[in-house]
Design a protein around this motif. Structure first.
Motif, PDB file in Angstrom:
ATOM      1  N   MET A   1       0.834  -1.189   0.000  1.00  0.00           N
ATOM      2  CA  MET A   1       0.000   0.000   0.000  1.00  0.00           C
ATOM      3  C   MET A   1       0.870   1.241   0.000  1.00  0.00           C
ATOM      4  O   MET A   1       1.949   1.272   0.589  1.00  0.00           O
ATOM      5  CB  MET A   1      -0.908   0.008   1.236  1.00  0.00           C
ATOM      6  CG  MET A   1      -1.905  -1.146   1.290  1.00  0.00           C
ATOM      7  SD  MET A   1      -3.083  -1.162  -0.056  1.00  0.00           S
ATOM      8  CE  MET A   1      -2.544  -2.639  -0.903  1.00  0.00           C
ATOM      9  N   SER A   2       0.384   2.306  -0.665  1.00  0.00           N
ATOM     10  CA  SER A   2       1.204   3.511  -0.802  1.00  0.00           C
ATOM     11  C   SER A   2       1.059   4.448   0.390  1.00  0.00           C
ATOM     12  O   SER A   2       1.962   5.208   0.675  1.00  0.00           O
ATOM     13  CB  SER A   2       0.813   4.243  -2.087  1.00  0.00           C
ATOM     14  OG  SER A   2      -0.575   4.534  -2.074  1.00  0.00           O
ATOM     15  N   PHE A   3      -0.079   4.410   1.096  1.00  0.00           N
ATOM     16  CA  PHE A   3      -0.234   5.263   2.274  1.00  0.00           C
ATOM     17  C   PHE A   3      -1.254   4.647   3.222  1.00  0.00           C
ATOM     18  O   PHE A   3      -1.993   3.724   2.873  1.00  0.00           O
ATOM     19  CB  PHE A   3      -0.641   6.692   1.883  1.00  0.00           C
ATOM     20  CG  PHE A   3      -1.999   6.810   1.237  1.00  0.00           C
ATOM     21  CD1 PHE A   3      -3.113   7.118   1.988  1.00  0.00           C
ATOM     22  CD2 PHE A   3      -2.148   6.639  -0.132  1.00  0.00           C
ATOM     23  CE1 PHE A   3      -4.355   7.250   1.401  1.00  0.00           C
ATOM     24  CE2 PHE A   3      -3.385   6.774  -0.733  1.00  0.00           C
ATOM     25  CZ  PHE A   3      -4.494   7.075   0.033  1.00  0.00           C
ATOM     26  N   THR A   4      -1.266   5.170   4.442  1.00  0.00           N
ATOM     27  CA  THR A   4      -2.122   4.634   5.504  1.00  0.00           C
ATOM     28  C   THR A   4      -2.930   5.762   6.119  1.00  0.00           C
ATOM     29  O   THR A   4      -2.397   6.849   6.365  1.00  0.00           O
ATOM     30  CB  THR A   4      -1.268   3.970   6.600  1.00  0.00           C
ATOM     31  OG1 THR A   4      -0.504   2.908   6.024  1.00  0.00           O
ATOM     32  CG2 THR A   4      -2.145   3.407   7.708  1.00  0.00           C
ATOM     33  N   ILE A   5      -4.208   5.502   6.376  1.00  0.00           N
ATOM     34  CA  ILE A   5      -5.046   6.487   7.058  1.00  0.00           C
ATOM     35  C   ILE A   5      -5.662   5.819   8.290  1.00  0.00           C
ATOM     36  O   ILE A   5      -5.967   4.623   8.285  1.00  0.00           O
ATOM     37  CB  ILE A   5      -6.160   7.061   6.148  1.00  0.00           C
ATOM     38  CG1 ILE A   5      -7.105   5.958   5.675  1.00  0.00           C
ATOM     39  CG2 ILE A   5      -5.567   7.797   4.972  1.00  0.00           C
ATOM     40  CD1 ILE A   5      -8.309   6.499   4.910  1.00  0.00           C
ATOM     41  N   ALA A   6      -5.803   6.575   9.351  1.00  0.00           N
ATOM     42  CA  ALA A   6      -6.430   6.109  10.586  1.00  0.00           C
ATOM     43  C   ALA A   6      -7.741   6.858  10.784  1.00  0.00           C
ATOM     44  O   ALA A   6      -7.799   8.085  10.628  1.00  0.00           O
ATOM     45  CB  ALA A   6      -5.504   6.344  11.781  1.00  0.00           C
ATOM     46  N   ILE A   7      -8.799   6.110  11.128  1.00  0.00           N
ATOM     47  CA  ILE A   7     -10.106   6.707  11.390  1.00  0.00           C
ATOM     48  C   ILE A   7     -10.249   6.847  12.897  1.00  0.00           C
ATOM     49  O   ILE A   7     -10.209   5.857  13.629  1.00  0.00           O
ATOM     50  CB  ILE A   7     -11.239   5.822  10.827  1.00  0.00           C
ATOM     51  CG1 ILE A   7     -11.030   5.562   9.342  1.00  0.00           C
ATOM     52  CG2 ILE A   7     -12.586   6.477  11.065  1.00  0.00           C
ATOM     53  CD1 ILE A   7     -12.039   4.608   8.741  1.00  0.00           C
ATOM     54  N   VAL A   8     -10.391   8.084  13.378  1.00  0.00           N
ATOM     55  CA  VAL A   8     -10.446   8.331  14.817  1.00  0.00           C
ATOM     56  C   VAL A   8     -11.649   9.216  15.134  1.00  0.00           C
ATOM     57  O   VAL A   8     -12.237   9.862  14.259  1.00  0.00           O
ATOM     58  CB  VAL A   8      -9.152   9.008  15.321  1.00  0.00           C
ATOM     59  CG1 VAL A   8      -7.938   8.142  15.016  1.00  0.00           C
ATOM     60  CG2 VAL A   8      -8.989  10.398  14.711  1.00  0.00           C
ATOM     61  N   GLY A   9     -12.008   9.251  16.404  1.00  0.00           N
ATOM     62  CA  GLY A   9     -13.121  10.061  16.873  1.00  0.00           C
ATOM     63  C   GLY A   9     -13.649   9.505  18.175  1.00  0.00           C
ATOM     64  O   GLY A   9     -13.227   8.438  18.627  1.00  0.00           O
ATOM     65  N   ALA A 169       0.928   8.665  -6.298  1.00  0.00           N
ATOM     66  CA  ALA A 169       1.631   7.386  -6.429  1.00  0.00           C
ATOM     67  C   ALA A 169       0.677   6.210  -6.288  1.00  0.00           C
ATOM     68  O   ALA A 169       0.802   5.191  -6.984  1.00  0.00           O
ATOM     69  CB  ALA A 169       2.744   7.296  -5.383  1.00  0.00           C
ATOM     70  N   ALA A 170      -0.308   6.339  -5.387  1.00  0.00           N
ATOM     71  CA  ALA A 170      -1.271   5.261  -5.187  1.00  0.00           C
ATOM     72  C   ALA A 170      -2.118   5.039  -6.424  1.00  0.00           C
ATOM     73  O   ALA A 170      -2.401   3.905  -6.806  1.00  0.00           O
ATOM     74  CB  ALA A 170      -2.154   5.571  -3.985  1.00  0.00           C
ATOM     75  N   ALA A 171      -2.555   6.127  -7.060  1.00  0.00           N
ATOM     76  CA  ALA A 171      -3.359   6.009  -8.271  1.00  0.00           C
ATOM     77  C   ALA A 171      -2.577   5.322  -9.380  1.00  0.00           C
ATOM     78  O   ALA A 171      -3.101   4.460 -10.100  1.00  0.00           O
ATOM     79  CB  ALA A 171      -3.833   7.396  -8.722  1.00  0.00           C
ATOM     80  N   ALA A 172      -1.285   5.693  -9.517  1.00  0.00           N
ATOM     81  CA  ALA A 172      -0.445   5.062 -10.538  1.00  0.00           C
ATOM     82  C   ALA A 172      -0.233   3.581 -10.235  1.00  0.00           C
ATOM     83  O   ALA A 172      -0.273   2.731 -11.132  1.00  0.00           O
ATOM     84  CB  ALA A 172       0.903   5.778 -10.619  1.00  0.00           C
ATOM     85  N   ALA A 173      -0.024   3.263  -8.955  1.00  0.00           N
ATOM     86  CA  ALA A 173       0.188   1.861  -8.573  1.00  0.00           C
ATOM     87  C   ALA A 173      -1.069   1.039  -8.804  1.00  0.00           C
ATOM     88  O   ALA A 173      -0.997  -0.102  -9.270  1.00  0.00           O
ATOM     89  CB  ALA A 173       0.610   1.783  -7.110  1.00  0.00           C
ATOM     90  N   THR A 174      -2.226   1.601  -8.501  1.00  0.00           N
ATOM     91  CA  THR A 174      -3.483   0.888  -8.715  1.00  0.00           C
ATOM     92  C   THR A 174      -3.709   0.609 -10.193  1.00  0.00           C
ATOM     93  O   THR A 174      -4.125  -0.491 -10.582  1.00  0.00           O
ATOM     94  CB  THR A 174      -4.662   1.705  -8.151  1.00  0.00           C
ATOM     95  OG1 THR A 174      -4.442   1.941  -6.767  1.00  0.00           O
ATOM     96  CG2 THR A 174      -5.973   0.971  -8.352  1.00  0.00           C
ATOM     97  N   LYS A 175      -3.392   1.587 -11.035  1.00  0.00           N
ATOM     98  CA  LYS A 175      -3.534   1.392 -12.476  1.00  0.00           C
ATOM     99  C   LYS A 175      -2.610   0.287 -12.962  1.00  0.00           C
ATOM    100  O   LYS A 175      -3.002  -0.565 -13.776  1.00  0.00           O
ATOM    101  CB  LYS A 175      -3.226   2.704 -13.199  1.00  0.00           C
ATOM    102  CG  LYS A 175      -3.443   2.630 -14.705  1.00  0.00           C
ATOM    103  CD  LYS A 175      -3.190   3.982 -15.350  1.00  0.00           C
ATOM    104  CE  LYS A 175      -3.409   3.915 -16.866  1.00  0.00           C
ATOM    105  NZ  LYS A 175      -3.159   5.239 -17.503  1.00  0.00           N
ATOM    106  N   ALA A 176      -1.362   0.279 -12.448  1.00  0.00           N
ATOM    107  CA  ALA A 176      -0.411  -0.762 -12.841  1.00  0.00           C
ATOM    108  C   ALA A 176      -0.889  -2.142 -12.388  1.00  0.00           C
ATOM    109  O   ALA A 176      -0.742  -3.133 -13.109  1.00  0.00           O
ATOM    110  CB  ALA A 176       0.970  -0.460 -12.254  1.00  0.00           C
TER     111      ALA A 176
END
Length: 478
Positions: A1-9, A169-176
């Motif tokens: 994966m190219s990046f990570t997001i955390a869902i908080v609240g 970068a994530a969009a390019a990797a997903t396309k590849a």
């Protein structure tokens, strides 16, 4: 994966609902009551042409560090530190609360890009809460409805703005990846048309799927944390801490595993809470998904009825089973205790004769190498295939030593045997009058297969099937 997001609240703002929406599956438990999520859960999310890792977290609460709520908050803070960006959720219908403001201050100190998400924003009554969210000082809020899938395009735009380089970068990797998948499917079709078996020499070895199950407070999460070498899962003296079946990746001795921690399973008659029913259902699904199940049994109180019920369930599901005697550091003082418990396993679980039994301690780390080696060994047995000629030589010997009984004065004939599949090892015996073969003789054949072909501890499936009668369709008297 190219990046990570955390869902908080804070609790009950819809974090797990948004997590399920992003990963495209209902894998996180969701309920109206607050505080359902305790451990942090990771998954692969997709939004448009972006693939990323998404982390669901427990609700933020002010509490002492040593308390359960304090340990849950520490898990959330760890997730935020690992993330490239943070999705900070508020409840647009409820508006801002003092807890939202306190958590916003904590998120700001992390120093990560923050996307402010006003969840439950469907309908007119939520519009005031969306505008009120500007007061947090975290930028323009993105109004979404995780339950109904509204506002995700705005969330996509906000992520692209918050992480321009990573999302590009994530969009390019997903396309590849899409192009590579299409090419692989094309090559597979070509190979099939040519009568060849498609082989991918670059494909990595698939990890062994493993579930750790047992009664509440058997030490499941503590054991997995010790295997990982970090406090990845929430633990403590309280029973029933784990609710979701959490999957974590593990590398042990160069072998890849995907390990599922599960909630403790009590007797069905004792479960009256809706959330506990959901947790147990999640655990049962983890057993069905697993290849090898490690049943942790408290060595200080072994062979409770529920332990045997869980073992029987695993056998009926056809999964390989390893029995771990947990908390062995508290029980090892008694001389000969392990030998006695192993002998008792053979008596109490005859359907899994030869079941591997390993004494372990998640607290001290004792026995972990033996446990993981037992998992690898039983996985190989569970996948074992036996040549048909070897099976039929064995069947001739088994019939010669103990012929099938005569029923109504007619001898039963067993003609030949084959193994159509493994995982678990499954055999078909072609015979006459299959419905007349007694269960005792089936057990004799199963035990003979287990002993002769070294299949200890794994479920064995044996099906009796009648051969087609070539004269059945001819008219009588001809």
């Amino acid at each position: 994966m190219s990046f990570t997001i955390a869902i908080v609240g804070r609790p009950n703002v819809g974090k797990s609902t948004l997590f399920n929406r992003l990963v495209g599956k209902r894998i996180a438990l969701v309920d109206d009551q607050p505080g359902v999520t305790r451990d942090r859960r990771e998954g692969t999310g997709r939004l448009g042409d972006l693939d990323f890792t998404v982390i669901d977290t427990a609700g933020f609460e002010e509490a002492a560090i040593e308390s359960l709520a304090g340990r849950m908050r520490a898990q959330t803070e760890t997730a935020m530190a690992q993330a490239d960006a943070i999705l900070f959720l508020i409840d647009a219908r409820a508006g801002l609360t003092p807890m939202d403001r306190a958590f916003a201050a904590a998120v700001r100190k992390i120093g990560r890009p923050v996307v402010l998400v006003a969840n439950k924003s469907e309908g007119r009554q939520a519009s005031s809460g969306v505008y009120e969210a500007f007061g947090l000082g975290l930028g323009e809020p993105v109004g979404v409805s995780a339950e109904h899938g509204e506002g995700l395009s705005d969330l996509y735009d906000a992520l692209r703005e918050a992480l321009p380089e990573e999302t590009r970068a994530a969009a390019a990797a997903t396309k590849a990846e899409v192009l590579a998948e299409r090419e692989a499917k094309f090559l597979a079709r070509e190979a099939k048309a040519a009568g060849e078996e498609p082989v991918d020499p670059g494909a990595p070895t698939r990890p062994i799927r493993m579930a750790v199950v047992g009664r509440p407070n058997a030490g499941k999460s503590t054991l997995i944390n010790r295997l990982l070498g970090t406090d990845r899962l929430l633990t403590g003296p309280e029973a029933g801490i784990t609710r979701d079946a959490i999957a974590v990746d593990l590398d042990w001795g160069g072998r890849a595993f995907q390990v599922h921690d599960t909630a403790g399973m009590r007797r069905k008659s004792k479960i009256d809470d809706k959330l506990e029913k959901m947790s147990v259902s999640d655990g049962l699904e983890a057993i069905r998904f697993a290849e090898v199940v490690v049943l942790l049994m408290d060595a200080t109180a072994p062979f409770e009825e529920q332990d045997l019920r869980i073992a029987d369930l695993v056998e009926r599901e056809g999964r390989a089973l390893v029995l771990g005697l947990s908390k062995w550091d508290l029980a090892e003082g008694e001389a000969g205790a392990l030998t006695r418990l192993r002998d008792e396993v053979g008596y109490r679980l005859p359907q899994l004769a030869g079941l591997p039994v390993v004494a372990v301690s998640g607290l001290t780390g004792a026995g972990l190498d033996r446990l993981m080696q037992a998992v690898i060994d039983i996985h190989a047995i569970w996948n074992r295939r036996i040549a048909t000629h070897a099976l039929n030589r064995w069947l001739d010997g088994a019939i010669g030593a103990h012929p099938p009984p005569a029923v109504s004065g007619r001898r039963l004939k067993l003609n030949y045997i084959t193994q159509p599949k493994a995982r678990p090892p499954s055999f078909v015996v072609f015979c006459t009058r299959a419905d007349a073969v007694p269960e005792s003789y089936k057990r004799y054949l199963i035990n003979g297969l287990r002993e002769s072909f070294d299949l200890p501890g794994t479920p064995i499936r044996l099906t009796l099937r009648e051969k087609n009668n070539p004269y059945a369709t001819r008219a009588k008297g001809r």
